[in-house]
Design an enzyme around this catalytic site. Structure first.
Site, PDB file in Angstrom:
ATOM      1  N   HIS A   9      43.202  45.580  39.466  1.00 24.76           N
ATOM      2  CA  HIS A   9      43.559  44.232  40.022  1.00 24.76           C
ATOM      3  C   HIS A   9      43.973  43.463  38.732  1.00 24.76           C
ATOM      4  CE1 HIS A   9      44.826  41.384  42.501  1.00 24.76           C
ATOM      5  NE2 HIS A   9      43.742  41.106  43.060  1.00 24.76           N
ATOM      6  N   ASP A  65      48.995  43.359  40.618  1.00 24.44           N
ATOM      7  CA  ASP A  65      48.759  42.258  41.591  1.00 24.44           C
ATOM      8  C   ASP A  65      48.757  42.743  42.978  1.00 24.44           C
ATOM      9  OD1 ASP A  65      48.501  40.292  39.491  1.00 24.44           O
ATOM     10  OD2 ASP A  65      50.767  39.811  39.522  1.00 24.44           O
TER      11      ASP A  65
END
Length: 419
Positions: free
Chosen positions: A392, A396
């Site tokens: 992450h 995204d």
């Protein structure tokens, strides 16, 4: 007679230490120059260590699982005449296995010093001598090995001893207070197994990934009805020299089509240097369970292969990994990984990233379930969940979802894979 002190050799590539996997000699053994005496594992490969001189082993330093620094004295050898100069037995004698078969970790057991009588007795509370395989069989069968006579050296219990004990009815013990009923003996065995070699590397890598990478999981249901019809047709009409198609080659092909629009998911990320390396090539790793632990053979340049070539390469690499014959090059260099437990079952998985990669795709079981069609009628459809995880820090949530939706589009409309 003089003593030669053999040191942990420098195996190259900047390695400063190595983990002992298995000794192939013991104290008192006669050894010869170039004899394979030790297996060690570095961060890069399993390495076979040969003996440097002719002589008799007087002392070994280190047990399986110990990490030893290069230059540490690990074996003392009594030799006739003068001790050879160290530069005559330099580290170039240590050679990487071509390829080395991964060593299955072994439970530490006492070694018998001398041959014992045919059936040796043991004192109360003494832990029976046996191999991990025999101990597991006894555990599965509910047998207390303390009750099994051993015919091996020092009373060691063999597979034959266990077979004889079971055939004699020793598996059953009378139920307390009843002369006619019987139950299985309680399971009392405990096996301790040192985590070394490949299993230890897996443990370290998984722990590092889980500690350092904040990941995002994304699961989507895929309707593979049309794909399964196509797969069945292709397998029924394939030529004899073509490999039978499973689901995985279609997923690999779909990734090669979808990843160019999400290149950060086909990448390596160095968090310390804050460097993201994105790849045009798709080197797809496919996790494979082997007797020695999880390995990830890599389909190199999957974007340049057709569906049949992907299937053939997948089959070849999986077989090499399971047989312990996969080379270092075949087990490294992946840019994205697929892991599949679908054949076993499971609706959802949360796979751990294969660092430094930024994405991993998990395949779950396929099942036929009712779904509404466009006319509002309930029809049976073949469905499968894809479970994915992404780094992450780099990918995204929106980008992760878009990639999986693109893969979903290709798999639910399989003709587009070939357009």
């Amino acid at each position: 007679m003089s003593e030669y002190r053999y040191k942990m050799p420098d195996v190259g590539e900047g390695i400063v230490e190595a983990e002992i996997v298995e000794w192939h000699v013991k104290e008192g053994d006669t050894v010869t120059e170039d004899q394979h005496v030790l297996d060690v594992m570095t961060d890069k490969a399993t390495v076979e260590i040969p003996c440097a001189v002719n002589g008799t082993v007087t002392k070994l330093v280190g047990a399986p699982g110990d990490v030893i620094a290069v230059g540490t004295e690990i074996m003392f050898i009594a030799v006739d005449g003068a001790v050879p100069a160290e530069d005559e037995v330099a580290a170039e004698d240590a050679k990487p296995a071509e390829p080395a078969k991964p060593t299955t970790p072994k439970a530490t057991e006492p070694v018998a010093a001398a041959e014992a009588p045919a059936i040796a007795s043991r004192t109360g509370g003494e832990r029976p001598l046996t191999s991990p395989a025999v101990r597991k069989r006894a555990l599965d069968a509910g047998i207390d090995l303390a009750n099994v006579p051993g015919s091996g050296p020092a009373g060691r219990i063999t597979h034959d001893d266990l077979d004889d004990f079971i055939k004699s009815g020793g598996r059953l013990v009378a139920r307390s207070g009843s002369g006619s009923s019987s139950v299985r003996a309680p399971r009392t065995g405990v096996t301790e197994e040192k985590v070394i070699g490949l299993r230890r590397r897996i443990s370290d890598n998984m722990s590092h990934a889980q500690r350092t990478i904040p990941d995002i999981a994304y699961v989507e249901e895929i309707d593979v009805t049309a794909l399964e019809e196509l797969r069945a047709h292709l397998n029924a009409t394939k030529s004899d020299d073509q490999t039978k198609l499973t689901f995985i080659p279609f997923l690999v092909l779909a990734l090669t089509k979808a990843l160019p629009k999400t290149p950060q998911a086909n990448a390596h990320f160095d968090g310390e240097a804050m460097l993201l390396t994105k790849y045009d090539a798709v080197h797809c790793g496919v996790a494979a369970a082997t007797p020695s632990g999880l390995m990830v053979p890599v389909i190199k340049h999957a974007e340049s292969l057709d569906i049949w070539q992907i299937a053939a390469e997948l089959k070849r690499l999986a077989a090499a990994a399971k047989d312990g014959k996969a080379s270092k090059d075949e087990l490294t260099g992946s840019t994205i990984t697929i892991t599949s437990l679908g054949a076993i079952g499971g609706l959802v998985t949360t796979p751990i990233l294969n660092a430094p990669e930024t994405a991993i795709i998990g395949v779950n079981k396929m099942q036929t379930l009712p779904r509404y069609n466009a006319e509002g009628l309930v029809v049976p459809r073949k469905l499968m969940n894809l479970s994915s995880c992404f780094d992450h820090r780099i990918v995204d949530g929106y980008e992760a979802a878009m990639l999986i939706q693109a893969v979903k589009g290709y798999l639910e409309n399989p003709s587009t894979l070939f357009m």
